[in-house]
Every structure is written in structure tokens, then in C-alpha cells.
Scaffold this motif. Structure first.
Motif, mmCIF file in Angstrom:
data_model
loop_
_atom_site.group_PDB
_atom_site.id
_atom_site.type_symbol
_atom_site.label_atom_id
_atom_site.label_comp_id
_atom_site.label_asym_id
_atom_site.label_seq_id
_atom_site.Cartn_x
_atom_site.Cartn_y
_atom_site.Cartn_z
ATOM 1 N N MET A 97 38.828 46.160 43.818
ATOM 2 C CA MET A 97 38.262 45.280 43.613
ATOM 3 C C MET A 97 38.098 43.800 44.033
ATOM 4 N N HIS A 98 37.065 42.989 44.650
ATOM 5 C CA HIS A 98 37.270 41.602 44.773
ATOM 6 C C HIS A 98 36.780 40.868 43.779
ATOM 7 N N THR A 99 37.541 39.888 43.406
ATOM 8 C CA THR A 99 36.570 39.070 42.312
ATOM 9 C C THR A 99 36.920 37.343 42.547
ATOM 10 N N PRO A 100 35.628 36.638 42.562
ATOM 11 C CA PRO A 100 35.621 35.239 43.562
ATOM 12 C C PRO A 100 36.302 34.469 42.430
ATOM 13 N N GLY A 101 36.694 33.845 43.067
ATOM 14 C CA GLY A 101 37.781 32.655 42.249
ATOM 15 C C GLY A 101 38.428 31.553 42.862
ATOM 16 N N GLY A 102 39.357 31.397 42.442
ATOM 17 C CA GLY A 102 40.229 30.538 43.409
ATOM 18 C C GLY A 102 40.190 29.020 42.408
ATOM 19 N N GLN A 103 39.764 28.628 41.674
ATOM 20 C CA GLN A 103 39.375 27.900 40.983
ATOM 21 C C GLN A 103 40.459 27.339 39.593
ATOM 22 N N LEU A 104 40.890 26.530 39.742
ATOM 23 C CA LEU A 104 42.092 25.995 38.706
ATOM 24 C C LEU A 104 41.979 26.158 37.053
ATOM 25 N N VAL A 105 41.907 27.396 36.354
ATOM 26 C CA VAL A 105 41.743 27.392 34.719
ATOM 27 C C VAL A 105 41.961 26.298 34.189
ATOM 28 N N GLY A 106 41.341 24.908 32.739
ATOM 29 C CA GLY A 106 41.240 24.144 32.582
ATOM 30 C C GLY A 106 41.426 23.310 33.050
ATOM 31 N N VAL A 107 41.191 22.584 34.589
ATOM 32 C CA VAL A 107 41.875 21.592 35.215
ATOM 33 C C VAL A 107 40.147 20.583 35.109
ATOM 34 N N LEU A 108 39.079 21.559 35.113
ATOM 35 C CA LEU A 108 37.675 21.067 35.401
ATOM 36 C C LEU A 108 37.122 20.719 33.684
ATOM 37 N N GLN A 109 36.279 20.028 33.386
ATOM 38 C CA GLN A 109 35.742 20.302 31.683
ATOM 39 C C GLN A 109 34.372 20.807 31.754
ATOM 40 N N ASP A 110 33.659 21.238 33.454
ATOM 41 C CA ASP A 110 32.858 22.673 32.883
ATOM 42 C C ASP A 110 33.016 23.091 34.277
ATOM 43 N N ALA A 111 33.466 23.801 33.952
ATOM 44 C CA ALA A 111 34.535 24.822 35.288
ATOM 45 C C ALA A 111 33.559 26.000 35.301
ATOM 46 N N TYR A 112 33.281 26.461 35.867
ATOM 47 C CA TYR A 112 32.053 27.618 36.158
ATOM 48 C C TYR A 112 33.526 28.740 36.276
ATOM 49 N N ILE A 113 33.184 30.054 35.390
ATOM 50 C CA ILE A 113 34.233 30.588 35.377
ATOM 51 C C ILE A 113 34.059 32.095 35.725
ATOM 52 N N ALA A 114 34.304 32.732 36.695
ATOM 53 C CA ALA A 114 33.620 34.235 37.291
ATOM 54 C C ALA A 114 34.103 35.069 36.096
ATOM 55 N N THR A 115 32.827 36.031 35.723
ATOM 56 C CA THR A 115 33.297 37.481 34.605
ATOM 57 C C THR A 115 32.813 38.580 34.983
ATOM 58 N N THR A 116 33.537 39.258 35.822
ATOM 59 C CA THR A 116 33.333 40.798 35.803
ATOM 60 C C THR A 116 33.385 41.969 34.499
ATOM 61 N N THR A 117 33.076 42.975 34.485
ATOM 62 C CA THR A 117 33.078 44.187 33.801
ATOM 63 C C THR A 117 33.602 45.337 34.621
ATOM 64 N N PHE A 118 34.486 45.808 34.230
ATOM 65 C CA PHE A 118 35.429 47.328 35.015
ATOM 66 C C PHE A 118 35.547 48.118 33.576
ATOM 67 N N HIS A 119 35.892 49.757 33.942
ATOM 68 C CA HIS A 119 36.520 50.442 33.068
ATOM 69 C C HIS A 119 38.022 50.788 33.459
ATOM 70 N N LEU A 120 38.628 51.136 32.448
ATOM 71 C CA LEU A 120 40.149 51.626 32.480
ATOM 72 C C LEU A 120 39.891 52.592 32.138
ATOM 73 N N GLY A 121 40.509 54.018 32.848
ATOM 74 C CA GLY A 121 40.655 55.400 32.474
ATOM 75 C C GLY A 121 41.498 55.434 31.944
ATOM 76 N N PRO A 122 41.922 56.823 31.334
ATOM 77 C CA PRO A 122 43.708 57.610 31.828
ATOM 78 C C PRO A 122 44.043 57.556 32.606
ATOM 79 N N GLY A 123 45.712 56.742 32.284
ATOM 80 C CA GLY A 123 46.668 56.692 33.286
ATOM 81 C C GLY A 123 46.456 55.037 34.938
ATOM 82 N N ASP A 124 45.459 54.689 33.834
ATOM 83 C CA ASP A 124 45.275 53.408 34.520
ATOM 84 C C ASP A 124 45.684 52.230 34.452
ATOM 85 N N THR A 125 46.131 51.283 35.057
ATOM 86 C CA THR A 125 46.142 50.181 34.765
ATOM 87 C C THR A 125 46.145 48.850 35.900
ATOM 88 N N LEU A 126 45.942 48.059 34.775
ATOM 89 C CA LEU A 126 45.520 46.404 35.179
ATOM 90 C C LEU A 126 46.069 45.679 35.366
#
Length: 104
Positions: free
Chosen positions: A1-30
Motif C-alpha cells: 500500500m502506498h501512502t503519501p508522505g515526505g514531510q518532516l513531522v514536527g517542523v512545520l506549524q501547520d503541517a498536513y499529515i496524511a491518514t489512512t485506514t486499514f485492517h490487520l488480520g490474524p498473522g499480519d505484522t505492521l
């Protein structure tokens, strides 16, 4: 799964943070990681380890647990040695298999 990103976290006061939702099933590891892992240089070629190499590494481990994933990544980082020239933080979360499936 590709998620947009590339922005430093905590550097910009009004940073846009992308979110995504997914399901982990039995045996899955994130696995969550900083770029210090994928930007490490390999000893053989000096090239960066990269996203594709990490995906292949993860596929070879599957199915596995968070504990085993972290141990394997630590071994990988040790093998990369001096090629790791930035911080490399990882976090793994896994969903256990039901007891009956683990015994098979």
C-alpha cells in the motif's frame, strides 16, 4: 500500500499529515520505520538499501510476529554496519494467530 508522505513531522506549524485506514488480520505484522533504514548504504554496492529491498525483506519474513520482525531488522541494521549513517527507528505491531493455527 502506498501512502503519501515526505514531510518532516514536527517542523512545520501547520503541517498536513496524511491518514489512512486499514485492517490487520490474524498473522499480519505492521512495520513502521524512519528513513535511516531505507537510506542506509549497502556494503556490496554502496547504493541505498531502499524501499523495494525492505519490502522484499518483509515478504521473506512473513508470516511472522512483531518480536521476530524487530529482531530481524536489528540483524539487518547490524549487517549494514557503517552504511547506517542516520537514525533508524522501527516499531512493529502484529496480530497473533488463534492458538489452534499457531500449533499447525
Amino acid at each position: 500500500m502506498h501512502t503519501p508522505g515526505g514531510q518532516l513531522v514536527g517542523v512545520l506549524q501547520d503541517a498536513y499529515i496524511a491518514t489512512t485506514t486499514f485492517h490487520l488480520g490474524p498473522g499480519d505484522t505492521l512495520l513502521l520505520h524512519t528513513d535511516g533504514l531505507t537510506e542506509a548504504h549497502t556494503a556490496a554496492s554502496g547504493d541505498r538499501y531502499g524501499d523495494e529491498a525492505l519490502l522484499g525483506f518483509g515478504r521473506a519474513l512473513a508470516p511472522t510476529t512483531a518480536r521476530h520482525t524487530v529482531a530481524a531488522i536489528r540483524e539487518l541494521l547490524d549487517a549494514l554496519g557503517a552504511g547506517v549513517d542516520d537514525d533508524a527507528a522501527i516499531l512493529a505491531v502484529s496480530v497473533p494467530l488463534p492458538d489452534r493455527e499457531e500449533q499447525q
